[in-house]
Design an enzyme around this catalytic site. Structure first.
Site, PDB file in Angstrom:
ATOM      1  N   PRO A 149       0.820  -1.210   0.000  1.00 22.98           N
ATOM      2  CA  PRO A 149       0.000   0.000   0.000  1.00 22.98           C
ATOM      3  C   PRO A 149       0.859   1.267   0.000  1.00 22.98           C
ATOM      4  O   PRO A 149       2.077   1.209  -0.171  1.00 22.98           O
ATOM      5  CB  PRO A 149      -0.786  -0.130   1.301  1.00 22.98           C
ATOM      6  CG  PRO A 149       0.167  -0.803   2.222  1.00 22.98           C
ATOM      7  CD  PRO A 149       1.051  -1.686   1.384  1.00 22.98           C
ATOM      8  N   LYS A 174       4.981  -4.782  -6.527  1.00 23.29           N
ATOM      9  CA  LYS A 174       4.046  -3.802  -7.075  1.00 23.29           C
ATOM     10  C   LYS A 174       3.710  -2.768  -6.003  1.00 23.29           C
ATOM     11  O   LYS A 174       2.952  -3.012  -5.091  1.00 23.29           O
ATOM     12  CB  LYS A 174       2.743  -4.431  -7.574  1.00 23.29           C
ATOM     13  CG  LYS A 174       2.052  -3.444  -8.521  1.00 23.29           C
ATOM     14  CD  LYS A 174       0.554  -3.535  -8.584  1.00 23.29           C
ATOM     15  CE  LYS A 174      -0.237  -2.895  -7.511  1.00 23.29           C
ATOM     16  NZ  LYS A 174      -0.180  -1.435  -7.410  1.00 23.29           N
ATOM     17  N   SER A 176       2.104   0.846  -4.528  1.00 29.50           N
ATOM     18  CA  SER A 176       0.775   1.449  -4.679  1.00 29.50           C
ATOM     19  C   SER A 176       0.796   2.512  -5.774  1.00 29.50           C
ATOM     20  O   SER A 176       1.781   3.238  -5.934  1.00 29.50           O
ATOM     21  CB  SER A 176       0.357   2.098  -3.368  1.00 29.50           C
ATOM     22  OG  SER A 176      -0.758   2.933  -3.579  1.00 29.50           O
ATOM     23  N   SER A 227      -5.714  -3.415   2.177  1.00 33.48           N
ATOM     24  CA  SER A 227      -7.051  -3.444   2.774  1.00 33.48           C
ATOM     25  C   SER A 227      -7.607  -4.867   2.828  1.00 33.48           C
ATOM     26  O   SER A 227      -7.171  -5.752   2.084  1.00 33.48           O
ATOM     27  CB  SER A 227      -7.989  -2.579   1.939  1.00 33.48           C
ATOM     28  OG  SER A 227      -8.105  -3.127   0.639  1.00 33.48           O
ATOM     29  N   GLU A 248      -1.115  -8.863   5.370  1.00 29.29           N
ATOM     30  CA  GLU A 248      -1.050  -7.846   6.435  1.00 29.29           C
ATOM     31  C   GLU A 248      -2.172  -6.874   6.142  1.00 29.29           C
ATOM     32  O   GLU A 248      -2.079  -6.076   5.204  1.00 29.29           O
ATOM     33  CB  GLU A 248       0.305  -7.129   6.419  1.00 29.29           C
ATOM     34  CG  GLU A 248       1.508  -8.013   6.698  1.00 29.29           C
ATOM     35  CD  GLU A 248       1.601  -8.491   8.136  1.00 29.29           C
ATOM     36  OE1 GLU A 248       0.830  -7.987   8.986  1.00 29.29           O
ATOM     37  OE2 GLU A 248       2.415  -9.372   8.409  1.00 29.29           O
ATOM     38  N   CYS A 282      -2.203   1.171   9.708  1.00 26.94           N
ATOM     39  CA  CYS A 282      -2.970  -0.041  10.032  1.00 26.94           C
ATOM     40  C   CYS A 282      -3.045  -0.186  11.538  1.00 26.94           C
ATOM     41  O   CYS A 282      -4.010  -0.702  12.081  1.00 26.94           O
ATOM     42  CB  CYS A 282      -2.299  -1.251   9.410  1.00 26.94           C
ATOM     43  SG  CYS A 282      -0.545  -1.345   9.777  1.00 26.94           S
ATOM     44  N   GLU A 379     -12.532   0.420  10.203  1.00 26.29           N
ATOM     45  CA  GLU A 379     -11.248   1.109  10.044  1.00 26.29           C
ATOM     46  C   GLU A 379     -11.478   2.384   9.230  1.00 26.29           C
ATOM     47  O   GLU A 379     -11.978   2.328   8.110  1.00 26.29           O
ATOM     48  CB  GLU A 379     -10.257   0.204   9.306  1.00 26.29           C
ATOM     49  CG  GLU A 379      -8.894   0.863   9.135  1.00 26.29           C
ATOM     50  CD  GLU A 379      -7.903  -0.006   8.345  1.00 26.29           C
ATOM     51  OE1 GLU A 379      -8.246  -0.470   7.257  1.00 26.29           O
ATOM     52  OE2 GLU A 379      -6.770  -0.180   8.848  1.00 26.29           O
ATOM     53  N   TRP A 445       5.707  -8.499  13.325  1.00 28.67           N
ATOM     54  CA  TRP A 445       4.598  -7.626  12.910  1.00 28.67           C
ATOM     55  C   TRP A 445       3.556  -8.462  12.200  1.00 28.67           C
ATOM     56  O   TRP A 445       3.882  -9.238  11.296  1.00 28.67           O
ATOM     57  CB  TRP A 445       5.096  -6.532  11.973  1.00 28.67           C
ATOM     58  CG  TRP A 445       4.024  -5.516  11.722  1.00 28.67           C
ATOM     59  CD1 TRP A 445       3.189  -5.452  10.637  1.00 28.67           C
ATOM     60  CD2 TRP A 445       3.641  -4.455  12.590  1.00 28.67           C
ATOM     61  NE1 TRP A 445       2.303  -4.407  10.775  1.00 28.67           N
ATOM     62  CE2 TRP A 445       2.566  -3.774  11.975  1.00 28.67           C
ATOM     63  CE3 TRP A 445       4.087  -4.018  13.833  1.00 28.67           C
ATOM     64  CZ2 TRP A 445       1.935  -2.677  12.568  1.00 28.67           C
ATOM     65  CZ3 TRP A 445       3.465  -2.921  14.416  1.00 28.67           C
ATOM     66  CH2 TRP A 445       2.417  -2.264  13.777  1.00 28.67           C
TER      67      TRP A 445
HETATM   68  P1  NAD Z   1      -5.474  -1.406  -1.014  1.00 24.89           P
HETATM   69  O1  NAD Z   1      -5.884  -2.772  -0.575  1.00 24.89           O
HETATM   70  O2  NAD Z   1      -6.457  -0.568  -1.710  1.00 24.89           O
HETATM   71  O3  NAD Z   1      -4.193  -1.500  -1.989  1.00 24.89           O
HETATM   72  C1  NAD Z   1      -3.042  -2.231  -1.623  1.00 24.89           C
HETATM   73  C2  NAD Z   1      -2.311  -2.654  -2.885  1.00 24.89           C
HETATM   74  O4  NAD Z   1      -3.129  -3.588  -3.591  1.00 24.89           O
HETATM   75  C3  NAD Z   1      -2.035  -1.509  -3.869  1.00 24.89           C
HETATM   76  O5  NAD Z   1      -0.761  -1.702  -4.446  1.00 24.89           O
HETATM   77  C4  NAD Z   1      -3.124  -1.691  -4.913  1.00 24.89           C
HETATM   78  O6  NAD Z   1      -2.812  -1.177  -6.184  1.00 24.89           O
HETATM   79  C5  NAD Z   1      -3.241  -3.203  -4.963  1.00 24.89           C
HETATM   80  N1  NAD Z   1      -4.508  -3.709  -5.497  1.00 24.89           N
HETATM   81  C6  NAD Z   1      -5.690  -3.065  -5.627  1.00 24.89           C
HETATM   82  N2  NAD Z   1      -6.614  -3.895  -6.135  1.00 24.89           N
HETATM   83  C7  NAD Z   1      -6.009  -5.082  -6.343  1.00 24.89           C
HETATM   84  C8  NAD Z   1      -6.455  -6.341  -6.828  1.00 24.89           C
HETATM   85  N3  NAD Z   1      -7.703  -6.537  -7.222  1.00 24.89           N
HETATM   86  N4  NAD Z   1      -5.563  -7.364  -6.867  1.00 24.89           N
HETATM   87  C9  NAD Z   1      -4.285  -7.197  -6.442  1.00 24.89           C
HETATM   88  N5  NAD Z   1      -3.807  -6.010  -5.979  1.00 24.89           N
HETATM   89  C10 NAD Z   1      -4.661  -4.974  -5.919  1.00 24.89           C
HETATM   90  O7  NAD Z   1      -4.915  -0.696   0.305  1.00 24.89           O
HETATM   91  P2  NAD Z   1      -4.383   0.794   0.448  1.00 24.89           P
HETATM   92  O8  NAD Z   1      -5.530   1.729   0.412  1.00 24.89           O
HETATM   93  O9  NAD Z   1      -3.240   1.007  -0.460  1.00 24.89           O
HETATM   94  O10 NAD Z   1      -3.778   0.746   1.945  1.00 24.89           O
HETATM   95  C11 NAD Z   1      -4.539   0.912   3.091  1.00 24.89           C
HETATM   96  C12 NAD Z   1      -4.855  -0.416   3.761  1.00 24.89           C
HETATM   97  O11 NAD Z   1      -3.641  -1.139   4.009  1.00 24.89           O
HETATM   98  C13 NAD Z   1      -5.499  -0.236   5.118  1.00 24.89           C
HETATM   99  O12 NAD Z   1      -6.566  -1.140   5.261  1.00 24.89           O
HETATM  100  C14 NAD Z   1      -4.385  -0.573   6.087  1.00 24.89           C
HETATM  101  O13 NAD Z   1      -4.827  -1.016   7.353  1.00 24.89           O
HETATM  102  C15 NAD Z   1      -3.648  -1.638   5.344  1.00 24.89           C
HETATM  103  N6  NAD Z   1      -2.271  -1.742   5.832  1.00 24.89           N
HETATM  104  C16 NAD Z   1      -1.938  -2.810   6.616  1.00 24.89           C
HETATM  105  C17 NAD Z   1      -0.656  -2.926   7.152  1.00 24.89           C
HETATM  106  C18 NAD Z   1      -0.262  -4.079   8.036  1.00 24.89           C
HETATM  107  O14 NAD Z   1       0.924  -4.242   8.269  1.00 24.89           O
HETATM  108  N7  NAD Z   1      -1.208  -4.866   8.565  1.00 24.89           N
HETATM  109  C19 NAD Z   1       0.298  -1.936   6.847  1.00 24.89           C
HETATM  110  C20 NAD Z   1      -0.060  -0.862   6.039  1.00 24.89           C
HETATM  111  C21 NAD Z   1      -1.358  -0.779   5.537  1.00 24.89           C
END
Ligand code: NAD
Length: 476
Positions: A149, A174, A176, A227, A248, A282, A379, A445
């Site tokens: 992300p 890949k 974000s 997410s 994660e 997160c 969240e 983590w």
């Molecule tokens: P997101 O799920 O929208 O995107 C994450 C990644 O997935 C991006 O690179 C995006 O381009 C890619 N993606 C989107 N659609 C996809 C698909 N259909 N198939 C494969 N990849 C796809 O999340 P975000 O908005 O970038 O980040 C925020 C989220 O990340 C929050 O929910 C947060 O809690 C979580 N997060 C978790 C941790 C952890 O360690 N647990 C750390 C950081 C962020």
């Protein structure tokens, strides 16, 4: 237009159909553009990683460790550029951008150390039965897809790249689409170090590119941070091919404050847990559970502390908190402000977007939030703190655990025996006691319940990229 895909040791222009705008969230304006990678470029990246695997996994571990130390060193040499880019693209205050960079440097250094110890991890296994010997070998999982992300781009990618490369895996990363420039540093460093072509590949793009990678049948493992909604799609694609996946995901973490705390100290920990990275963590401790005996003293001071945070453009002002990183995130947080108004929540601080250019919101505090409020259960990913009071330790534990997520928690109490007891009872992957959210590379983590599968960091982060092979020999 930026050339931003690193495939088989070459920088190439994207041939996909999506044009990605890279924005400065403090101004709400783009400052760069790039074309996403096409599906066939994702194929090329996976093929490059596949053909680099046999040689890379056969390098001696100390050689891989030397590359990892090179990554750490070169990150340090790019300090000013990387700090500024995080401020510009993420909206991070300078001190936060510095800490992210230091975290990434520490991660590469730590896994270099673990790589050096790898030969000693292959062991003879004592058998009870006579006539046989057995030994273990730790082998790399193979070609891994890493999808990350935007909220901690340098860090999240380092937590995956460093252990994967240490284990002997080759990777396709890949980043974000919100922050597609920052991880280019890893490709530039690979170039500078002469990392063999194909060991590290970087493809940028939106959901289509992520899906092309996660559905790819040339991968041996996927590690995803993001997410829950996308995580479940990634898990489906892993299950379709019966391959391992690390997830994660999100959180809705609790900070539990007992009434024996120093009020000002507790306020500091609470504010850090919700305002760091503008709450886009997160691990944001967005559910405050405060004991009855301290609540009346603490809440007004918490309100003042949140109202006193300096919110602004980190590139031009001295700030404690920057903007939200994307317009989509700003709109999402604003929609929760509207929900809070519809639900009639009591707002002690903030509760609105800032009336200025850019994607700013005010640090926000709602009190006596009902347990079934959407703001208590979902969240939000912004600086929005919800508070409830509790009477007993048992009640605090039950309320903290009453969540579909289980990422982290913080416990604040002068009674350390109690704090440790509560930490043990919380259904999460990481607990801080009387602390800000200090994350050390030697610890682990990851979350329980809906917050994910598997662990990063520490030796567990390396194990995630290894498989165990046993060799049993008959002596007869
Ligand atoms: P997101 O799920 O929208 O995107 C994450 C990644 O997935 C991006 O690179 C995006 O381009 C890619 N993606 C989107 N659609 C996809 C698909 N259909 N198939 C494969 N990849 C796809 O999340 P975000 O908005 O970038 O980040 C925020 C989220 O990340 C929050 O929910 C947060 O809690 C979580 N997060 C978790 C941790 C952890 O360690 N647990 C750390 C950081 C962020």
């Amino acid at each position: 237009m930026t050339t931003s895909h690193y495939i088989a040791g070459h920088w190439v222009e994207g041939q996909g159909s999506d044009c990605i705008s890279v924005n400065n969230p403090a101004l709400g304006q783009p400052f760069a553009e790039l074309m996403a990678a096409s599906v066939s470029q994702v194929d090329q990246a996976v093929a490059a990683a596949r053909s680099a695997l046999p040689a890379w996994k056969s390098t001696c571990a100390s050689e891989r460790a030397a590359f990892l130390r090179g990554f750490a060193e070169q990150l340090g040499q790019r300090r000013e550029a990387l700090v500024t880019l995080q401020m510009r693209n993420n909206g991070k205050p300078r001190h936060e951008a510095e800490i992210d960079l230091d975290d990434a440097i520490a991660t590469f250094g730590y896994y270099a150390g673990l790589a050096e110890q790898l030969p000693s991890k292959n062991r003879t296994v004592p058998l009870a039965a006579p006539g046989f010997t057995a030994r273990t070998r730790l082998e790399p999982v193979g070609v891994v897809g890493l999808i990350v992300p935007w909220n901690f781009p340098l860090v999240t990618s380092a937590w995956k790249l460093a252990p994967a490369l240490a284990a002997g895996c080759t990777v396709v990363l890949k980043p974000s689409e919100v922050t597609p420039l920052i991880e280019q540093a890893y490709g530039q460093i690979a170039d500078a170090l002469g990392l063999p072509a194909g060991v590290l590949n970087i493809v940028n793009g939106k959901a289509e590119t992520g899906a092309a990678l996660s559905n790819h049948n040339g991968l041996d493992k996927l590690s995803f941070t993001g997410s829950n909604s996308v995580g479940s799609q990634v898990m489906r694609s892993a299950s379709a091919q019966c391959r391992p996946v690390t997830l994660e995901l999100g959180g809705k973490s609790a900070i539990v404050v007992f009434d024996d705390c120093d009020v000002d100290q507790a306020v500091e920990w609470i504010v850090a847990g919700i305002s760091w990275n503008a709450g886009q963590m997160c691990s944001a401790t967005s559910r405050l559970l405060v004991q009855d005996g301290i609540a009346d003293a603490l809440l007004p001071r918490l309100q003042a502390a949140l109202e006193n945070l300096r919110v602004g453009n980190p590139l031009t002002e001295e700030v404690d908190m920057g903007p939200l990183t994307s317009q989509a995130q700003w709109l999402k947080v604003a929609s929760y402000f509207a929900t809070a108004r519809e639900e009639g929540l009591q707002c002690l601080a903030g509760g609105h977007a800032l009336d200025r250019e850019g994607w700013f919101v005010s640090p926000t505090l709602y009190t006596d939030v009902p347990k079934d409020s959407r703001l208590w259960t979902e969240e939000i990913f912004g600086p929005v703190l919800c508070a409830r009071r509790f009477a007993t330790e048992e009640q605090a534990i039950a309320e903290a655990n009453d969540s579909r997520f289980g990422l982290v928690a913080t416990v604040c109490s002068a009674d350390l025996e109690r704090a440790e007891r509560v930490a043990d009872a919380l259904e999460v992957g990481h607990v801080w006691i009387n602390s800000v959210q200090a994350v050390f590379v030697e610890t682990s983590w990851g979350g329980t319940k809906g917050s994910g599968i598997g662990r990063e960091l520490g030796p567990w982060g390396l194990s995630a990229y290894q498989s165990v092979k046993h060799v049993t020999r008959c002596l007869g």
